[in-house]
Design an enzyme around this catalytic site. Structure first.
Site, short mmCIF file in Angstrom:
data_model
loop_
_atom_site.label_atom_id
_atom_site.label_comp_id
_atom_site.label_asym_id
_atom_site.label_seq_id
_atom_site.Cartn_x
_atom_site.Cartn_y
_atom_site.Cartn_z
N ASP A 196 54.64 26.00 47.22
CA ASP A 196 55.65 25.15 46.56
C ASP A 196 55.19 24.77 45.16
O ASP A 196 55.95 24.88 44.18
CB ASP A 196 55.87 23.86 47.36
N THR A 255 60.07 25.17 53.74
CA THR A 255 58.61 25.04 53.72
C THR A 255 58.02 24.88 55.11
O THR A 255 57.00 25.50 55.45
CB THR A 255 58.18 23.84 52.84
#
Length: 310
Positions: free
Chosen positions: A50, A121
């Site tokens: 990320d 995620t």
């Protein structure tokens, strides 16, 4: 290149940046060093992928478009430019296209990019790699007008197949990187959240009379299930989804003739000052009657969701 309108150059750059981002995601997963941290709770995670991908996207966009507004999910990051992960190229096929007249003079300073560097995620950390997308959405005058969805692990379960897929669009140009598929003519398959369910979400799904419910991660992945003809609708009656989750998917879905609104049937807004949450929830369809689903969302659910800030 100076004669190519800014919007088209921005799409061409975003395609290349998204593909570079996919390479970064795969490299970090292969390293085994995910660097997982919790942001708000166990369902809201951040990884090294990320962080690194957002730095790649933001620094790459600002390199060629310094007057642009870029809004990313990981808003607390140090955005120091790292030239080793920067992508400065442009997709040649996009640069060769003819920009729709309505966007030819759109100024860089009025364009807003909504970035989710790694949508899905939690699923990424759990090995559900087909749920993962990189999302780069383009908005102007509050509307989602273009975007890129990159799936770093598309085909990952097919040994020997080419890994990864990039889908992109600009309003008036069409959608690229996608094969047309329609959902089954029988049944009513609904995609919804895997990790953020609640009574309102479940009541809304039940009211829509599904024959099957797919609980999966990532807004980008759910819209891709619509585009790939796997599901009939994406129903999420909760304010948990954000603008960076929906901008690129909405632009691509609408360019294919689909619809994405909140639970009141109102369009989402993408002005740079807008509330980041999609406070009215998300309802998306492609080959199905959008109003049919809207009319079945319980009144109690609609009353609990704020349509004004969507």
């Amino acid at each position: 290149m100076a004669s190519v309108p800014t919007v088209l150059r921005l799409l061409a750059a975003s395609v290349k940046i998204a593909e570079k981002s996919g390479n970064i995601v795969r490299r970090i997963l292969s390293s085994g060093e995910l660097g997982i941290v919790e942001k708000e709770n166990v369902n809201d995670l951040q990884t090294e992928a990320d962080r690194t991908v957002q730095r790649c996207i933001v620094s790459s966009l600002y390199h060629n478009f310094p007057k642009l507004t870029v809004i990313g999910e990981e808003d607390d990051l140090d955005e120091t430019v790292d030239k080793d992960i920067m992508e400065t190229g442009f997709a040649d096929d996009v640069m060769a296209m003819t920009c729709p007249e309505k966007f030819v003079n759109a100024p860089e300073s009025e364009l807003v990019m909504w970035v989710d560097p790694l949508d899905g995620t939690k699923e990424f950390t759990q090995g559900l790699l087909d749920h993962v997308t990189v999302l780069i959405g383009l908005s102007w005058q509050g509307k989602a007008i273009g975007g890129v969805i990159h799936q770093p692990y598309f085909n990952y379960q097919n040994k020997g197949a080419e890994l990864g897929r990039t889908i992109y669009s600009l309003n008036g140009l069409g959608v690229f990187g996608l094969t047309d598929k329609k959902p089954p003519t029988e049944g009513n398959i609904i995609a919804t959240t895997r990790s953020h369910s609640n009574k309102a979400v479940n009541d809304s799904i039940e009211a829509c009379e599904p024959t099957e419910v797919l609980r999966v991660g990532g807004a980008g992945h759910k819209v891709m299930l619509l585009l790939d003809g796997v599901v009939h609708a994406y129903v999420f009656a909760s304010p948990g989804c954000k603008k960076w989750d929906t901008c690129a998917p909405e632009a691509i879905l609408k360019e294919k003739g689909g619809t994405l609104t909140d639970m009141h049937g109102s369009d989402l807004q993408y002005h740079k000052e807008v509330q980041r949450q999609n406070t009215g929830g998300v309802l998306a369809t492609l080959h199905s009657d959008h109003s049919w689903y809207l009319n079945r969302i319980p009144a109690s659910v609609k009353e609990a969701l704020n349509p004004v800030k969507s």
